[in-house]
Each structure stands twice: as C-alpha cells, then as structure tokens.
Design a protein around this motif. Sequence first.
Motif, mmCIF file in Angstrom:
data_model
loop_
_atom_site.group_PDB
_atom_site.id
_atom_site.type_symbol
_atom_site.label_atom_id
_atom_site.label_comp_id
_atom_site.label_asym_id
_atom_site.label_seq_id
_atom_site.Cartn_x
_atom_site.Cartn_y
_atom_site.Cartn_z
ATOM 1 N N SER A 25 0.826 -1.214 0.000
ATOM 2 C CA SER A 25 0.000 0.000 0.000
ATOM 3 C C SER A 25 0.856 1.258 0.000
ATOM 4 O O SER A 25 0.479 2.283 -0.575
ATOM 5 N N GLY A 28 1.320 2.540 -3.262
ATOM 6 C CA GLY A 28 0.108 2.856 -4.018
ATOM 7 C C GLY A 28 -0.572 1.653 -4.630
ATOM 8 O O GLY A 28 -1.386 1.810 -5.543
ATOM 9 N N VAL A 29 -0.274 0.446 -4.141
ATOM 10 C CA VAL A 29 -0.865 -0.775 -4.692
ATOM 11 C C VAL A 29 -1.942 -1.279 -3.743
ATOM 12 O O VAL A 29 -1.668 -1.557 -2.570
ATOM 13 N N THR A 30 -3.158 -1.404 -4.248
ATOM 14 C CA THR A 30 -4.271 -1.867 -3.426
ATOM 15 C C THR A 30 -4.148 -3.358 -3.139
ATOM 16 O O THR A 30 -3.638 -4.118 -3.958
ATOM 17 N N HIS A 132 -7.349 -6.854 -9.705
ATOM 18 C CA HIS A 132 -7.781 -5.500 -9.386
ATOM 19 C C HIS A 132 -8.037 -4.816 -10.717
ATOM 20 O O HIS A 132 -7.112 -4.356 -11.394
ATOM 21 N N ARG A 134 -9.418 -2.027 -11.821
ATOM 22 C CA ARG A 134 -9.157 -0.616 -12.104
ATOM 23 C C ARG A 134 -7.702 -0.356 -12.487
ATOM 24 O O ARG A 134 -7.414 0.497 -13.316
ATOM 25 N N SER A 135 -6.787 -1.073 -11.871
ATOM 26 C CA SER A 135 -5.373 -0.855 -12.163
ATOM 27 C C SER A 135 -4.816 -1.863 -13.153
ATOM 28 O O SER A 135 -3.660 -1.752 -13.569
ATOM 29 N N GLY A 136 -5.604 -2.871 -13.503
ATOM 30 C CA GLY A 136 -5.140 -3.885 -14.441
ATOM 31 C C GLY A 136 -4.196 -4.894 -13.834
ATOM 32 O O GLY A 136 -3.527 -5.630 -14.566
ATOM 33 N N LEU A 137 -4.136 -4.981 -12.515
ATOM 34 C CA LEU A 137 -3.276 -5.956 -11.860
ATOM 35 C C LEU A 137 -3.981 -7.307 -11.780
ATOM 36 O O LEU A 137 -5.183 -7.377 -11.509
ATOM 37 N N ASP A 249 -11.378 -3.351 -3.092
ATOM 38 C CA ASP A 249 -10.610 -2.631 -4.109
ATOM 39 C C ASP A 249 -10.423 -1.163 -3.752
ATOM 40 O O ASP A 249 -10.227 -0.318 -4.625
ATOM 41 N N GLN A 251 -8.926 2.445 -2.477
ATOM 42 C CA GLN A 251 -7.677 3.142 -2.731
ATOM 43 C C GLN A 251 -6.756 2.969 -1.528
ATOM 44 O O GLN A 251 -7.227 2.760 -0.412
#
Length: 332
Positions: A25, A28-30, A132, A134-137, A249, A251
């Motif tokens: 986190s 910036g990684v959820t 995830h 939204r971020s494409g992970l 998910d 932020q």
Amino acid sequence: MSARLLIGAAGPGVTIQDEGRFGLSRYGVTPAGPMDLGAYLAATRAAGADSAIEVSLGGMTLRADGATLCVAVAGGEFDIRLDGRPMPSACLLPLAEGARLVLRAGASGAWCYVAVGGTLAFAPTLGSRATHARSGLGPRPLAAGDALTLAEAAGAPLEPLALAAPWLTSSAAPIRLVLGPQADYFAPEEIEAFLNARWRIGARSDRMAYRLEGPAIRHRRGHDIVSDGVAMGAIQIPGDGAPLALMADRQPTGGYPKIATVIGADLGRLAQLRPGEDLSFRAVDWDEAVAARRAYFASIDAGATREPLGAEMTTESLLAENLVGGVVNARD
C-alpha cells in the motif's frame, strides 16, 4: 491434455481472487482480494485451492474439461445447479467432464466463491493472483469462452456434499464498528445520528466502496484531511455527507475523515448486502472487536462440516425421473 475449467457464461465482476497482495500500500498498490474473506476461505479450504473465482450477482456457468474436478462453492445464498440438480449454496462436489455447473443470484447475498482443487495456472503479479480491475493488476475479469488451466488438479469427492459453515449464516443484526480514526471531526450529535440511522446500500456500490444512502452527516472541522492509509471497512464521510464504506478494491490512501471502521468479523456480512438492502450500525469498543475477530477466525479454523446430500423432492427432480411403473385399469 491438462484439466481445464471452461467458462460458458460470466456476468460482470467475475474475477480471480486470492487473499490479496499485502505490504504494498505504501507504493500505491491496493490489496484487492475477496470481498467476503470467510466465504472465500470456506471454499478454498474445502477444495484444497490457493485461489477462487469470485462470482457477482450476474452469475456464471462452468464446465470441466479433461478430468473430473473437485469444486467447492460458498458465499451468499446463490442458486447452484449441477446439470439441473439443485445444490446447497455451500457445497463440495465432483464436476465431471462435460457436466454443467450454473450459479445464479438466489435468495440473498452479493458474492459467492468457486474454488477448484489444485492450482490455477496464473502467474502471480506482485506476489498475488488477485484481480484489481481498475489498475489492471492480476488476471483480467472472466468472460464467456475463457478456459482456465489447472497446473495441478486435486482429487474430487465421489458425490456432492453439503458444507455446513456457521460463519456463512446471514444475520439482520447491526454491523459492528469501532469509532474513528477521525471521529473528532464530527460533533457528538452527528455521531449519534450516524449510529441511529437506518442506511441503504446505494446502486452505485462496487468492489471499491459501498455508498450508504441516508441522512447527511455534517463535519465540524471540514471534510479534508491529510491523506492517510485506509483499511477495508473504513467509513469515509466526503463533503456531501454521504458515507462511503471502503471495500476490497479501495484506494490505498484517502483524504476524507473516517467516522468509523467496520470490525473484521462483520466485513463479510457487510459485503454480502445487495444494493437496495438496509443496514444499521452498532459501535463497540476495541476489546469486543478483537474478541469477535478471534471467535470468527476460530470458527473458520475449526472448518466446515461435510454432509451427504439427501434426496431433495422438487418438481424439477421428479419430472426428471420415470415414475410410472405400469398402468392398472380400475375396472379390471
């Protein structure tokens, strides 16, 4: 040929999840991960899996290819059908090659988990297979026509079994929370209004946040704070006064004051509420929250019990059988 799980249909929001990617986190990684951790663990532990398919209200259809697969389902009270035969909403079953497993929204609950015994052949992203979107992970959301390969496949039970997992039981009791960490941004009467209100899950809710519809909660020290880390279950109050319950998910950080945080033992119950359903909250102290969490995970660690399915006499099952053994004329 390797064993595969074939996706015949998938509604929106059907994803691969494991327990999530933690420790990132600050970059910036959820975390992502399951919306209902208890249901996820019930399915994965029953099947012997290291990840699961998270199924939303749009449902999905599955078939096995290349082998009989060990499949466990757990979560909300979804309508589960194996080749048309009704299954319990929590079950462990053999999915034979060509057999069709259909999951649809049922009486209650917003999410269920399908775990396949073995290991799905997805390469981890930052140490996790969790999606995830939204971020494409992680793996992309699943769609009709997808084929999931198993790097290893576990042995399946001989017959379907019902899973009895007490922590999956739905309840209308208030969702418990601890106040803060920015409860001082709200006057005592606003906190009382928040706790006494009957809230509704808004239609714009998703894996990132559940929007709560009800009275506007006013700030007494402004609605902006220096952004800090947020946890799943944190309830932010933005400038319009409409609370946001942050979910899987979420932020990594947020700049709105958090009036309270849902306790870990009740996160699954919150996640399983559908848009339009009502809920209320009850504040508890730290000791009660910790005790509830310990009891919750002790129940999960004790494991779900497995019971053979009894013959269920439904109209659908009766019509599938040949019930006529002969004809007798009453005049003879």
